[in-house]
Design an enzyme around this catalytic site. Structure first.
Site, short mmCIF file in Angstrom:
data_model
loop_
_atom_site.label_atom_id
_atom_site.label_comp_id
_atom_site.label_asym_id
_atom_site.label_seq_id
_atom_site.Cartn_x
_atom_site.Cartn_y
_atom_site.Cartn_z
CG ASP A 4 -1.83 1.17 1.28
OD1 ASP A 4 -2.48 1.42 0.26
OD2 ASP A 4 -1.91 1.83 2.32
CG ASP A 41 -11.05 13.87 6.92
OD1 ASP A 41 -10.54 12.90 7.52
OD2 ASP A 41 -10.82 14.12 5.72
CD GLU A 45 -4.56 11.87 4.49
OE1 GLU A 45 -5.14 11.73 5.59
OE2 GLU A 45 -3.96 10.95 3.91
CG PHE A 70 -12.51 8.26 2.76
CD1 PHE A 70 -12.37 8.90 1.54
CD2 PHE A 70 -11.85 7.05 2.96
CE1 PHE A 70 -11.57 8.35 0.54
CE2 PHE A 70 -11.06 6.49 1.97
CZ PHE A 70 -10.93 7.15 0.76
CB THR A 71 -16.51 4.35 2.03
OG1 THR A 71 -17.02 4.84 0.78
CG2 THR A 71 -17.48 4.72 3.16
CB ALA A 72 -12.14 1.70 0.25
CB THR A 74 -17.83 6.92 -1.92
OG1 THR A 74 -17.23 7.16 -0.63
CG2 THR A 74 -19.09 6.09 -1.73
CB SER A 77 -15.31 12.27 3.39
OG SER A 77 -14.26 13.21 3.25
CE LYS A 88 -11.34 16.30 2.89
NZ LYS A 88 -12.33 15.93 3.91
#
Length: 375
Positions: A4, A41, A45, A70-72, A74, A77, A88
């Protein structure tokens, strides 16, 4: 080996460095929207966006906000309140959101996205009510000395693949700087999983290193799953081991130790088999030469007598086994060269050596036995 990007190849604490509002959008208005989208958030970041803006979100009068995590899937967030929808996220994800509503990404914003990506940054595009209003630039730092470490893995015959949710331009830049062999951009959790399964079906062993919850399925599927100590609990539970130093190239040590163990076992086996083959040329003629005189042709050591031959072989065996114990405990030194080169080297040193050493050793012992005992 799959790695990753964020938190594994790079330091992981990406920071916002610039706000770029689209043409016709007031800069302060854009910054306010960026801060609103980052209110819930908790990532480095998101916090850096608020820090760069220099605005306290608590001063905003937001009634009954709905925060979008936030999701992997979509890869975005944001926040919903008072009929406003602010999002964004990754440039392609927000562009798709805008396109579905009949809006296009502004030309100047598209150019900024490409510029940021080409320089290794991560562009976060901001949209309000499905209309793109600008982009935020994030920058990360590649971990030091990682290029040289990946070069060592390459010499070992290990292919490195970087997986990231970033766009292809950013992924290409980071991949070239880090020195990985390949990369997968705009990757979702299922993409990592599919890649690992595809490689495993071809008979390859696959290792995965990651730190996020979205890495957990791939860590569990991989033959070797290594989670970063700084990662989430889900990643740590899915992996086979946890790297306490958060160093992705720690797999070099894992591979080297594993190869050293295999080489040591193979070396001892090769030497033992070659050693036994050589000893048979001493023992077999000695045992049966009286009954089968033609076996004299196998007595290439030209030992003095059957008795001295057997005694010499027994003494040699008693001497060579203790000499192999330090090698077994220390292990064979591993060098990062290809498997075929390693095989040739070991066969030459321990295979050929395992044949020559008994011939020389038994012959010398035979001479001493004959000289002292006249056998």
């Amino acid at each position: 080996m799959l790695l990753d990007k964020t938190g594994t190849i790079t330091i992981g604490n990406r920071k916002a460095t610039h706000f770029y509002p689209a043409d016709g959008i007031d800069e302060n208005y854009f910054i306010t929207c960026a801060v609103l989208s980052s209110m819930a958030d908790d990532t480095p970041e998101g916090k850096s966006i608020i820090e760069l803006a220099g605005v306290d979100p608590s001063t905003f009068q937001v009634q009954n906000p709905i925060f979008i995590k936030f999701t992997a899937e979509t890869r975005s967030s944001g926040i919903d309140f008072d009929g406003r929808r602010i999002r964004k996220g990754a440039s392609d994800a927000i562009a798709l959101l805008a396109n579905n509503a009949g809006n296009q990404i502004p030309a100047d914003t598209a150019q900024k996205v490409q510029f940021i990506s080409s320089n290794g940054g991560t562009p976060l595009v901001v949209a309000e009510n499905d209309k793109i209003i600008g982009v935020i630039e994030l920058q990360d730092i590649i971990k030091p000395n990682i290029h040289e470490r990946f070069e060592r893995l390459r010499k070992m015959g290990v292919k490195t693949v970087m997986v990231t949710g970033d766009n292809p331009l950013t992924a290409k830049y980071i991949a070239e700087k880090a020195g990985v062999d390949d990369y997968i951009a705009e990757a979702k959790p299922e993409d990592k999983l599919d890649y690992i399964r595809k490689e495993q079906q071809t008979g390859k062993l696959v290792a995965m290193m990651g730190d996020g919850t979205n890495d957990a399925p791939a860590l569990a599927q991989a033959d070797v799953g290594v989670a970063m100590n700084s990662g989430t609990q889900a990643a740590k539970e899915a992996g086979n081991m946890v790297d306490l130093d958060n160093d992705p190239t720690k797999l070099i040590e894992i591979v080297e130790i594993g190869k050293q163990l295999l080489m040591t076992r193979g070396t001892l086996t090769t030497f033992s088999i070659a050693n036994d083959v050589a000893k048979y040329f001493a023992i077999i003629p000695a045992l049966f030469i009286t009954a089968i005189p033609s076996l004299q042709a196998l007595n290439i050591m030209n030992l003095h007598s059957p008795e001295s031959a057997i005694l010499s072989a027994v003494i040699f065996n008693a001497l060579i086994i203790p000499l192999l114990i330090p090698l077994a405990l220390r292990g064979v030194a591993y060098k990062p060269i290809g498997a075929s080169a390693l095989l040739r080297r070991n066969l030459l040193i321990y295979g050929l050596g395992g044949v020559i050493v008994p011939f020389v050793g038994i012959k010398l012992i035979d001479i001493l036995v004959f000289f002292y005992f006249k056998l």
